[in-house]
Design an enzyme around this catalytic site. Structure first.
Site, PDB file in Angstrom:
ATOM      1  N   SER A   8       0.840  -1.197   0.000  1.00 37.63           N
ATOM      2  CA  SER A   8       0.000   0.000   0.000  1.00 37.63           C
ATOM      3  C   SER A   8       0.873   1.244   0.000  1.00 37.63           C
ATOM      4  O   SER A   8       1.645   1.473   0.949  1.00 37.63           O
ATOM      5  CB  SER A   8      -0.900   0.023   1.239  1.00 37.63           C
ATOM      6  OG  SER A   8      -1.434   1.320   1.370  1.00 37.63           O
ATOM      7  N   HIS A  33      -1.228  -1.436  -4.266  1.00 31.84           N
ATOM      8  CA  HIS A  33      -2.476  -1.119  -3.564  1.00 31.84           C
ATOM      9  C   HIS A  33      -2.570   0.399  -3.367  1.00 31.84           C
ATOM     10  O   HIS A  33      -1.677   1.025  -2.795  1.00 31.84           O
ATOM     11  CB  HIS A  33      -2.499  -1.835  -2.211  1.00 31.84           C
ATOM     12  CG  HIS A  33      -3.796  -1.734  -1.481  1.00 31.84           C
ATOM     13  ND1 HIS A  33      -4.880  -2.541  -1.749  1.00 31.84           N
ATOM     14  CD2 HIS A  33      -4.193  -0.925  -0.470  1.00 31.84           C
ATOM     15  CE1 HIS A  33      -5.883  -2.235  -0.943  1.00 31.84           C
ATOM     16  NE2 HIS A  33      -5.494  -1.246  -0.151  1.00 31.84           N
ATOM     17  N   ASP A  35      -4.897   3.372  -1.816  1.00 32.55           N
ATOM     18  CA  ASP A  35      -5.971   3.660  -0.857  1.00 32.55           C
ATOM     19  C   ASP A  35      -6.575   5.029  -1.132  1.00 32.55           C
ATOM     20  O   ASP A  35      -5.924   6.057  -0.954  1.00 32.55           O
ATOM     21  CB  ASP A  35      -5.410   3.622   0.569  1.00 32.55           C
ATOM     22  CG  ASP A  35      -5.153   2.205   1.027  1.00 32.55           C
ATOM     23  OD1 ASP A  35      -6.075   1.373   0.953  1.00 32.55           O
ATOM     24  OD2 ASP A  35      -4.015   1.912   1.442  1.00 32.55           O
ATOM     25  N   MET A  37      -9.325   7.707  -0.108  1.00 33.00           N
ATOM     26  CA  MET A  37     -10.156   8.096   1.049  1.00 33.00           C
ATOM     27  C   MET A  37     -10.727   9.493   0.826  1.00 33.00           C
ATOM     28  O   MET A  37     -10.055  10.365   0.265  1.00 33.00           O
ATOM     29  CB  MET A  37      -9.308   8.097   2.318  1.00 33.00           C
ATOM     30  CG  MET A  37      -8.587   6.780   2.576  1.00 33.00           C
ATOM     31  SD  MET A  37      -7.749   6.797   4.160  1.00 33.00           S
ATOM     32  CE  MET A  37      -6.819   5.264   4.069  1.00 33.00           C
ATOM     33  N   HIS A  66      -8.440   0.631  -3.880  1.00 32.69           N
ATOM     34  CA  HIS A  66      -9.351   0.418  -2.747  1.00 32.69           C
ATOM     35  C   HIS A  66     -10.094   1.729  -2.486  1.00 32.69           C
ATOM     36  O   HIS A  66      -9.516   2.670  -1.939  1.00 32.69           O
ATOM     37  CB  HIS A  66      -8.503  -0.034  -1.544  1.00 32.69           C
ATOM     38  CG  HIS A  66      -9.266  -0.213  -0.274  1.00 32.69           C
ATOM     39  ND1 HIS A  66      -8.640  -0.416   0.943  1.00 32.69           N
ATOM     40  CD2 HIS A  66     -10.593  -0.232  -0.011  1.00 32.69           C
ATOM     41  CE1 HIS A  66      -9.557  -0.537   1.880  1.00 32.69           C
ATOM     42  NE2 HIS A  66     -10.746  -0.427   1.335  1.00 32.69           N
ATOM     43  N   MET A 137     -10.905  -6.375   5.663  1.00 35.13           N
ATOM     44  CA  MET A 137     -10.190  -5.370   6.452  1.00 35.13           C
ATOM     45  C   MET A 137      -9.899  -5.955   7.834  1.00 35.13           C
ATOM     46  O   MET A 137     -10.820  -6.359   8.547  1.00 35.13           O
ATOM     47  CB  MET A 137     -11.034  -4.102   6.632  1.00 35.13           C
ATOM     48  CG  MET A 137     -11.290  -3.278   5.374  1.00 35.13           C
ATOM     49  SD  MET A 137      -9.812  -2.740   4.509  1.00 35.13           S
ATOM     50  CE  MET A 137      -8.984  -1.764   5.752  1.00 35.13           C
ATOM     51  N   GLY A 142      -9.044   3.743   7.222  1.00 34.18           N
ATOM     52  CA  GLY A 142      -8.791   5.173   7.412  1.00 34.18           C
ATOM     53  C   GLY A 142      -7.320   5.522   7.586  1.00 34.18           C
ATOM     54  O   GLY A 142      -6.904   6.595   7.190  1.00 34.18           O
ATOM     55  N   ASP A 175      -6.207  -6.780   4.467  1.00 32.95           N
ATOM     56  CA  ASP A 175      -5.657  -5.415   4.488  1.00 32.95           C
ATOM     57  C   ASP A 175      -5.726  -4.834   5.903  1.00 32.95           C
ATOM     58  O   ASP A 175      -6.819  -4.673   6.461  1.00 32.95           O
ATOM     59  CB  ASP A 175      -6.495  -4.561   3.524  1.00 32.95           C
ATOM     60  CG  ASP A 175      -5.998  -3.129   3.365  1.00 32.95           C
ATOM     61  OD1 ASP A 175      -4.932  -2.808   3.904  1.00 32.95           O
ATOM     62  OD2 ASP A 175      -6.694  -2.347   2.678  1.00 32.95           O
ATOM     63  N   GLY A 177      -2.596  -3.967   9.180  1.00 31.12           N
ATOM     64  CA  GLY A 177      -1.786  -4.583  10.232  1.00 31.12           C
ATOM     65  C   GLY A 177      -1.120  -5.883   9.816  1.00 31.12           C
ATOM     66  O   GLY A 177      -0.791  -6.711  10.665  1.00 31.12           O
ATOM     67  N   GLY A 197       1.250  -1.907   4.097  1.00 28.45           N
ATOM     68  CA  GLY A 197       1.813  -0.573   3.967  1.00 28.45           C
ATOM     69  C   GLY A 197       3.054  -0.454   4.822  1.00 28.45           C
ATOM     70  O   GLY A 197       4.188  -0.478   4.333  1.00 28.45           O
ATOM     71  N   SER A 198       2.850  -0.383   6.142  1.00 30.88           N
ATOM     72  CA  SER A 198       3.973  -0.197   7.065  1.00 30.88           C
ATOM     73  C   SER A 198       5.013  -1.303   6.929  1.00 30.88           C
ATOM     74  O   SER A 198       6.217  -1.031   6.945  1.00 30.88           O
ATOM     75  CB  SER A 198       3.476  -0.204   8.515  1.00 30.88           C
ATOM     76  OG  SER A 198       2.359   0.620   8.645  1.00 30.88           O
TER      77      SER A 198
HETATM   78  C1  DX5 Z   1      -6.384   1.353   5.715  1.00 29.87           C
HETATM   79  C2  DX5 Z   1      -5.891   1.004   4.330  1.00 29.87           C
HETATM   80  C3  DX5 Z   1      -4.766   0.065   4.286  1.00 29.87           C
HETATM   81  C4  DX5 Z   1      -3.493   0.595   4.921  1.00 29.87           C
HETATM   82  C5  DX5 Z   1      -2.710  -0.564   5.431  1.00 29.87           C
HETATM   83  O1  DX5 Z   1      -7.572   2.029   5.617  1.00 29.87           O
HETATM   84  O2  DX5 Z   1      -6.954   0.394   3.588  1.00 29.87           O
HETATM   85  O3  DX5 Z   1      -4.508  -0.369   2.947  1.00 29.87           O
HETATM   86  O4  DX5 Z   1      -2.700   1.304   4.011  1.00 29.87           O
HETATM   87  O5  DX5 Z   1      -1.624  -0.080   6.149  1.00 29.87           O
HETATM   88  P1  DX5 Z   1      -0.817  -1.014   7.185  1.00 29.87           P
HETATM   89  O6  DX5 Z   1      -0.291  -2.172   6.384  1.00 29.87           O
HETATM   90  O7  DX5 Z   1       0.236  -0.099   7.689  1.00 29.87           O
HETATM   91  O8  DX5 Z   1      -1.803  -1.466   8.226  1.00 29.87           O
HETATM   92 ZN    ZN Z   2      -6.461  -0.509   1.598  1.00 30.21          ZN
END
Ligand code: DX5
Ligand code: ZN
Length: 224
Positions: A8, A33, A35, A37, A66, A137, A142, A175, A177, A197-198
């Site tokens: 992400s 990916h 995101d 928002m 997404h 999720m 968010g 998706d 954590g 992501g992280s």
């Molecule tokens: C949250 C996003 C995720 C987010 C995941 O709303 O949909 O895609 O980027 O980030 P990590 O992998 O850091 O939880």
């Molecule tokens: Zn996402």
């Protein structure tokens, strides 16, 4: 087959997104990916179709878009035009889920349905025939960097059974954590695609090492 990894870019440096996309592509990402928002469906604002379009020349890997926006329908054509390969929507983001999914499929790209932690697995039942991906999720949507919610593993198992019963190759993506430890649990529960992501952008190693560490979560071959 090992899991597909979809980093992400929410956790990338937003001042250098093109470089981030090129780097994760070169590091072995299977999808990118993105995101989206709107500050309304979720309490954060991120990326619009213009940014997706600008990123498109930076990778040939599928763009896994997404949409955390409500309503989603007015923006679906713009994201298709921007080069999305998969568009995933939330069932509570608009009045007519089936129609929204149809509009994605009619454009010839893949459609995904996203289940928030509080959304039951059964929401997929009436639209399963339209789905190419189910996105579970494992955090509330968010923000990046939140902790994995373990109760979602049971939902992944239920969805794996539902997908297998169709005999179709519907991706089951998780998706939120996802790190090398939680990845293992997701894959054991039946997921075959992981967003991170992280764990990719802020993990211990290089992007390639971080992606490999997530794949290392694949179920081990049983030793007798
Ligand atoms: C949250 C996003 C995720 C987010 C995941 O709303 O949909 O895609 O980027 O980030 P990590 O992998 O850091 O939880
Ligand atoms: Zn996402």
């Amino acid at each position: 087959m090992s899991a597909l990894i979809s980093p992400s870019i929410l956790s990338a440096d937003f001042a250098a997104l093109g470089e981030a996309v090129r780097d994760i592509d070169a590091a072995g990402a299977d999808m990118i990916h993105i995101d989206v928002m709107d500050g309304h469906y979720v309490p954060n604002l991120t990326i619009g179709p213009m940014v997706v379009k600008a990123l498109r020349p930076h990778s040939e890997k599928p763009f896994d878009v997404h949409l955390m926006i409500s309503p989603a329908d007015p923006f679906i054509p713009a994201f298709i035009d921007a080069g999305a390969d998969i568009i995933s929507i939330h069932p509570d983001a608009g009045p007519h889920l089936h129609r929204s999914l149809q509009s994605i499929k009619d454009a010839g790209i893949k459609a995904g349905l996203v289940l928030n932690p509080g959304t039951p697995a059964d929401v997929v039942d009436p639209v399963l025939d339209l789905l190419d991906m189910i996105l579970v999720m494992s955090v509330n949507p968010g923000y990046g960097g939140q902790s994995f919610i373990p109760s979602q593993l049971e939902k992944i198992k239920i969805l794996r059974e539902k997908i297998d019963a169709t005999g179709r190759d519907i991706l089951l993506e998780v998706d939120g954590g996802v790190n090398p430890e939680t990845a293992k649990e997701c894959l054991a529960a039946g997921a075959n695609a992981l967003v991170a992501g992280s764990a990719v952008f802020k993990g211990k190693g290089s992007y390639a090492e971080n992606i490999t560490a997530l794949r290392g979560g694949a179920p081990l071959t049983k030793v007798a």
